[in-house]
Each structure stands twice: as structure tokens, then as C-alpha cells.
Design a protein around this motif. Sequence first.
Motif, PDB file in Angstrom:
ATOM      1  N   GLY A  11       0.690  -1.512   0.052  1.00  0.00           N
ATOM      2  CA  GLY A  11      -0.376   0.095   0.106  1.00  0.00           C
ATOM      3  C   GLY A  11       1.277   0.844   0.138  1.00  0.00           C
ATOM      4  O   GLY A  11       0.447   2.885  -0.660  1.00  0.00           O
ATOM      5  N   PHE A  12       2.201   1.227   0.455  1.00  0.00           N
ATOM      6  CA  PHE A  12       2.487   2.232   0.761  1.00  0.00           C
ATOM      7  C   PHE A  12       3.586   3.058  -0.975  1.00  0.00           C
ATOM      8  O   PHE A  12       3.416   3.668  -0.924  1.00  0.00           O
ATOM      9  CB  PHE A  12       3.927   2.099   1.400  1.00  0.00           C
ATOM     10  N   VAL A  13       3.898   1.483  -0.788  1.00  0.00           N
ATOM     11  CA  VAL A  13       4.618   1.812  -2.827  1.00  0.00           C
ATOM     12  C   VAL A  13       2.735   2.687  -3.824  1.00  0.00           C
ATOM     13  O   VAL A  13       3.217   3.712  -4.897  1.00  0.00           O
ATOM     14  CB  VAL A  13       4.410   0.515  -3.026  1.00  0.00           C
ATOM     15  N   GLY A  14       1.785   2.338  -3.147  1.00  0.00           N
ATOM     16  CA  GLY A  14       0.879   3.088  -3.878  1.00  0.00           C
ATOM     17  C   GLY A  14       0.557   4.554  -3.706  1.00  0.00           C
ATOM     18  O   GLY A  14       0.785   5.175  -4.951  1.00  0.00           O
ATOM     19  N   TYR A  15       0.496   4.757  -2.447  1.00  0.00           N
ATOM     20  CA  TYR A  15       1.292   6.564  -2.236  1.00  0.00           C
ATOM     21  C   TYR A  15       2.171   6.827  -2.777  1.00  0.00           C
ATOM     22  O   TYR A  15       1.983   8.102  -2.830  1.00  0.00           O
ATOM     23  CB  TYR A  15       0.815   6.386  -1.354  1.00  0.00           C
ATOM     24  N   LEU A  16       3.133   6.409  -2.649  1.00  0.00           N
ATOM     25  CA  LEU A  16       4.508   6.616  -3.036  1.00  0.00           C
ATOM     26  C   LEU A  16       4.435   7.256  -4.538  1.00  0.00           C
ATOM     27  O   LEU A  16       5.455   8.674  -4.878  1.00  0.00           O
ATOM     28  CB  LEU A  16       5.680   5.707  -2.665  1.00  0.00           C
ATOM     29  N   SER A  17       3.696   7.016  -5.315  1.00  0.00           N
ATOM     30  CA  SER A  17       3.906   7.279  -6.377  1.00  0.00           C
ATOM     31  C   SER A  17       3.417   8.388  -7.055  1.00  0.00           C
ATOM     32  O   SER A  17       3.337   8.777  -8.432  1.00  0.00           O
ATOM     33  CB  SER A  17       3.678   5.942  -7.572  1.00  0.00           C
ATOM     34  N   HIS A  18       2.985   9.049  -6.136  1.00  0.00           N
ATOM     35  CA  HIS A  18       2.289  10.471  -5.881  1.00  0.00           C
ATOM     36  C   HIS A  18       3.225  10.933  -6.744  1.00  0.00           C
ATOM     37  O   HIS A  18       2.830  11.931  -7.109  1.00  0.00           O
ATOM     38  CB  HIS A  18       1.223  10.271  -5.297  1.00  0.00           C
ATOM     39  N   PHE A  19       4.334  10.283  -5.797  1.00  0.00           N
ATOM     40  CA  PHE A  19       5.213  11.534  -5.706  1.00  0.00           C
ATOM     41  C   PHE A  19       6.431  11.207  -6.392  1.00  0.00           C
ATOM     42  O   PHE A  19       7.654  12.089  -6.950  1.00  0.00           O
ATOM     43  CB  PHE A  19       5.680  11.681  -3.574  1.00  0.00           C
ATOM     44  N   ILE A  20       7.080  10.308  -6.199  1.00  0.00           N
ATOM     45  CA  ILE A  20       7.835  10.161  -7.472  1.00  0.00           C
ATOM     46  C   ILE A  20       8.243   8.332  -7.236  1.00  0.00           C
ATOM     47  O   ILE A  20       8.022   7.530  -6.924  1.00  0.00           O
ATOM     48  CB  ILE A  20       9.403   9.973  -6.426  1.00  0.00           C
ATOM     49  N   GLU A  21       8.564   7.898  -9.078  1.00  0.00           N
ATOM     50  CA  GLU A  21       8.616   6.750  -9.745  1.00  0.00           C
ATOM     51  C   GLU A  21      10.143   6.229  -9.187  1.00  0.00           C
ATOM     52  O   GLU A  21      10.998   6.317  -9.697  1.00  0.00           O
ATOM     53  CB  GLU A  21       8.686   6.522 -10.834  1.00  0.00           C
ATOM     54  N   ILE A  22       9.941   5.138  -8.171  1.00  0.00           N
ATOM     55  CA  ILE A  22      10.971   4.439  -8.033  1.00  0.00           C
ATOM     56  C   ILE A  22      10.433   2.785  -8.104  1.00  0.00           C
ATOM     57  O   ILE A  22       9.129   2.420  -7.746  1.00  0.00           O
ATOM     58  CB  ILE A  22      11.196   4.137  -5.937  1.00  0.00           C
ATOM     59  N   PRO A  23      11.265   1.525  -8.850  1.00  0.00           N
ATOM     60  CA  PRO A  23      10.670   0.633  -9.192  1.00  0.00           C
ATOM     61  C   PRO A  23      10.597   0.225  -7.262  1.00  0.00           C
ATOM     62  O   PRO A  23      11.404   0.261  -6.275  1.00  0.00           O
ATOM     63  CB  PRO A  23      12.712   0.069  -9.323  1.00  0.00           C
ATOM     64  N   ARG A  24       9.711  -0.995  -7.914  1.00  0.00           N
ATOM     65  CA  ARG A  24       8.702  -1.093  -5.931  1.00  0.00           C
ATOM     66  C   ARG A  24       9.790  -2.019  -5.453  1.00  0.00           C
ATOM     67  O   ARG A  24       9.509  -2.050  -4.548  1.00  0.00           O
ATOM     68  CB  ARG A  24       7.401  -2.188  -6.920  1.00  0.00           C
ATOM     69  N   HIS A  25      10.582  -2.896  -6.292  1.00  0.00           N
ATOM     70  CA  HIS A  25      11.868  -3.636  -5.078  1.00  0.00           C
ATOM     71  C   HIS A  25      12.396  -2.873  -4.490  1.00  0.00           C
ATOM     72  O   HIS A  25      12.665  -2.998  -3.178  1.00  0.00           O
ATOM     73  CB  HIS A  25      12.199  -5.245  -5.642  1.00  0.00           C
ATOM     74  N   ILE A  26      12.600  -1.726  -4.773  1.00  0.00           N
ATOM     75  CA  ILE A  26      14.157  -1.107  -4.588  1.00  0.00           C
ATOM     76  C   ILE A  26      12.925  -0.111  -3.058  1.00  0.00           C
ATOM     77  O   ILE A  26      13.778  -0.156  -2.105  1.00  0.00           O
ATOM     78  CB  ILE A  26      14.637   0.365  -4.848  1.00  0.00           C
ATOM     79  N   SER A  27      12.289   0.315  -2.922  1.00  0.00           N
ATOM     80  CA  SER A  27      11.247   0.711  -2.484  1.00  0.00           C
ATOM     81  C   SER A  27      10.779   0.100  -1.174  1.00  0.00           C
ATOM     82  O   SER A  27      10.557   0.888  -0.177  1.00  0.00           O
ATOM     83  CB  SER A  27      10.235   1.942  -2.893  1.00  0.00           C
ATOM     84  N   ILE A  28      10.687  -1.100  -1.450  1.00  0.00           N
ATOM     85  CA  ILE A  28       9.964  -1.675  -0.279  1.00  0.00           C
ATOM     86  C   ILE A  28      11.341  -2.424   0.164  1.00  0.00           C
ATOM     87  O   ILE A  28      10.869  -2.205   1.459  1.00  0.00           O
ATOM     88  CB  ILE A  28       9.466  -3.383  -1.067  1.00  0.00           C
ATOM     89  N   SER A  29      12.216  -2.571  -0.654  1.00  0.00           N
ATOM     90  CA  SER A  29      13.539  -2.697   0.804  1.00  0.00           C
ATOM     91  C   SER A  29      13.766  -1.926   1.469  1.00  0.00           C
ATOM     92  O   SER A  29      14.914  -2.084   2.164  1.00  0.00           O
ATOM     93  CB  SER A  29      14.140  -4.021  -0.965  1.00  0.00           C
ATOM     94  N   VAL A  30      14.271  -0.977   0.550  1.00  0.00           N
ATOM     95  CA  VAL A  30      14.735   0.137   1.305  1.00  0.00           C
ATOM     96  C   VAL A  30      13.672   1.083   2.704  1.00  0.00           C
ATOM     97  O   VAL A  30      14.552   1.030   3.934  1.00  0.00           O
ATOM     98  CB  VAL A  30      15.230   1.422   0.584  1.00  0.00           C
ATOM     99  N   MET A  31      12.722   0.631   2.638  1.00  0.00           N
ATOM    100  CA  MET A  31      11.747   1.580   3.911  1.00  0.00           C
ATOM    101  C   MET A  31      11.263  -0.161   5.014  1.00  0.00           C
ATOM    102  O   MET A  31      11.667   0.551   5.877  1.00  0.00           O
ATOM    103  CB  MET A  31      10.262   1.579   3.468  1.00  0.00           C
ATOM    104  N   LEU A  32      11.552  -1.508   4.158  1.00  0.00           N
ATOM    105  CA  LEU A  32      11.654  -2.159   5.598  1.00  0.00           C
ATOM    106  C   LEU A  32      12.748  -2.557   6.503  1.00  0.00           C
ATOM    107  O   LEU A  32      12.414  -2.825   7.274  1.00  0.00           O
ATOM    108  CB  LEU A  32      11.930  -3.509   4.470  1.00  0.00           C
ATOM    109  N   LEU A  33      13.723  -1.506   5.535  1.00  0.00           N
ATOM    110  CA  LEU A  33      15.605  -1.652   5.954  1.00  0.00           C
ATOM    111  C   LEU A  33      15.312  -0.701   7.697  1.00  0.00           C
ATOM    112  O   LEU A  33      15.862  -1.115   8.615  1.00  0.00           O
ATOM    113  CB  LEU A  33      16.290  -1.345   5.410  1.00  0.00           C
ATOM    114  N   LEU A  34      14.632   0.385   7.168  1.00  0.00           N
ATOM    115  CA  LEU A  34      14.666   1.646   7.807  1.00  0.00           C
ATOM    116  C   LEU A  34      14.217   1.306   9.062  1.00  0.00           C
ATOM    117  O   LEU A  34      14.186   1.628  10.363  1.00  0.00           O
ATOM    118  CB  LEU A  34      14.782   2.663   6.866  1.00  0.00           C
ATOM    119  N   LEU A  35      12.639   0.801   8.771  1.00  0.00           N
ATOM    120  CA  LEU A  35      11.513   0.563   9.852  1.00  0.00           C
ATOM    121  C   LEU A  35      12.294  -0.557  10.688  1.00  0.00           C
ATOM    122  O   LEU A  35      12.345  -0.533  11.922  1.00  0.00           O
ATOM    123  CB  LEU A  35      10.096  -0.353   9.269  1.00  0.00           C
TER     124      LEU A  35
END
Length: 393
Positions: A87-111
Motif C-alpha cells: 500500500g505504501f508503494v501505491g501512495y509513494l508513486s504520487h510523488f516519485i516513481e521508484i522501482p517497487r523492489h527498491i522502495s520496499i526493501s529500503v523502507m523495510l530496512l529503515l523500519l
Amino acid sequence: MLGAGIYVLVGKVAAFAGMLAPLSFIVAAIIAYVTALSYCELVSRFPQSAGEACYVEQGFHRRYYGIIVGYLVVFTGIVSSATLINGFVGYLSHFIEIPRHISISVMLLLLGLIAIWGIAESLWLAAVLTVIEVFGLLLVITIAGSALPSSLDLQQAFIPESTLLLGGVFSGAFLAFYAFIGFEDMVNIVEEVKSPSKTMPRGIILAFISASLLYVMVALVAVFSLPLNQLSASDAPLKDILIPHHPMAGTLISVISLFAILNGILVQIIMAARVLYGMAHQERAPAFLAKVNSKTKTPIIATIIITAIVCFFALWLPLVTLAKTTSFIILIIFALVNLSLWRVQRQTAEEELNSKAKDKIGDKVEKRNGWPITGALLCLFLLGVQIFNYLFN
């Protein structure tokens, strides 16, 4: 509770229930509320981490039952987190297009790093994010509330006209049930709460009632704000609801939605790691999972393992499949928890009946036994409806 369930899935619920989506949320709320009452009593009786595992073991007197349920709770936290990050990826695309696997991996690492940081720091951050989430839902209700008809037809909003529509309501309720998952997570940090026998039940009920009222209002606004085909297809429904009213409001709700979803993931990771820690501490899981860092006092190994598995599931399965899987497993857990309380109450009654005041005690227990049995039957009913729809539709 205020994460992807309402910020992401309200449109998906409308795909099943149509204009009756608010009714789906009400049905899900009723079923979940009865179970919440059981959790309130159980957390007061057994204030231990790995709550559900402990409750089922106490109720059925089978150690392996508790172990199975404990791992199911952990799996629920994992799949729920994977749902949220999609769901996070769906809203993030409103601001910036980042490959799905990169945005998921980076955010989970931070969390994962935040969860390791410390329980007090993590939950204070979760509390701040929750305030932001509530503001976001109130923003949707206030700005898009003008879409509601001046005289709301209660029959149109809450009463199905046919059994076919009723089936859609129950299918929507099964998915909406995911939105109410979260109150049960509270019991897994009970050992770190002051006066848990009083604080926990109050916290569970207050959170549940507040979330339920917000959900029904947002669902009402949603079905009257957008055409159903557009609402059901949206990956960021609250943003799409607000943009026609005020483009800046759409941007703001997208930012708030990102915080809401990240908050839900953080809490689920903390919960799942705490359950593994609690099970290991009670010798229900490998001992190394009970180790905590000397500085942060958090179960680092358990947290790392949970975060890595969440990443795997998030990259593998789509959002609706993950949400349905979470609802399916949690309904099984809730049914077992309700039955466990029913058995605990009966065992307590039998012990008390062997001492004094047989009639009074017997009457009291007989009345109280209705809640957990009702909760178990409601959970099994919703499961049965979903299985029927899967097999015959």
C-alpha cells in the motif's frame, strides 16, 4: 489499526459491497468487537507476552496448541506488514516513481532499524504517527463530506436489497476485517505496560471504538465521492477522493497515508518480534530468539528475521491476496482465542463451584460465557462465507 485497512483497502471493499461498503465495515466491526472483549478479559487474567499462544495453551491445556497459534500470530504480522508496504508503494508513486523492489526493501530496512532502536522510542513514534493518521481521516471526512447527499438514504447505505448484495457485503466484510486487526497486537507488549489489568482493556476498547467510527464515516464519504469502478480500481483511494475537491488536499493525504502505512508496518514488526521473543522466553521457540541487546533491550535477532521475511512476502504477493490471507489467519486465531476464554471461564467456575456459593457463581459464569462463544461463532461464520464464495464463485 489505522493503516492500510482504511487508507488503501476502502476501495477494494467497495469492489465487493458497492454502495454498501459502510455496512461491510459495520459487520466486520461487530465481529471483531466481540473478540476484543475476550482479549480484554484474557490480558487481565494472563498478562504475558506471546498473548494468544499463552491464552490457547491455558484454555486447551495443550502446549503444542499454544506453539501453533504463536507461530500463526507471527505469520499474521509478517503477511500484514507485507500488505502494508505494498500500500505504501501505491501512495509513494504520487510523488516519485521508484522501482517497487527498491522502495520496499529500503523502507523495510529503515523500519527494522527503528524497531531495533528501542520499544519506548518505537511506540512513541507510533503514537505521534497515529495522531497524524487520525487527522488525515478527519480531513477526508471534512473536505469530501460535501459529497454526501443532504438527506442520506439509510436503506441505500446500510440495507441490502437482495441476498446477492448480502453476499457482497459479507465478502467486503471479510476484507474490511483486515482494517480492525491491530488491537490484538497490544497484548503482546503487556509486560512493558504499567497496571496492565486496567490499562490494557481500556486501551483496547477506546482504540476499537474510535477506529470503527472513523472507518464507517470514511467509507460513507468514499462511496458517494467517486464512481464505484474508479474507487475499486484505485491504489490510493483517499487521494483520489480529495483531489476533485482540492488538489493540495490530495497531496497532503498522500503524505499522511505514507506515515499511516509506515506506522502500521512498524507496529506489526514490533509485535511479531515480541511474540517470537515471548515464545522463546517460555521455551516455545528456539532459545536464541529470546536474546535481547544489552543497550536497546530489544530482541534484535527476532526483529531482523521478521523484517527479512516481510520483505520476501511483500515482493512476492499482491496486496489483496496478502490482505485476504491475513484476515483468514486472524479469524482462525480469534476463534481459538474466544474458545480458550470460554474454556478458562468454565474451568474457573468448576473450581469455584467446588468451594462455596454454588448457585450465585454458576449464574454469573453462565451469563459471561455468551461473549466468547458468540465471538467464536461469528469468526467461523465469516470464514465459512469466504470459503463458500471462493469455492462457488
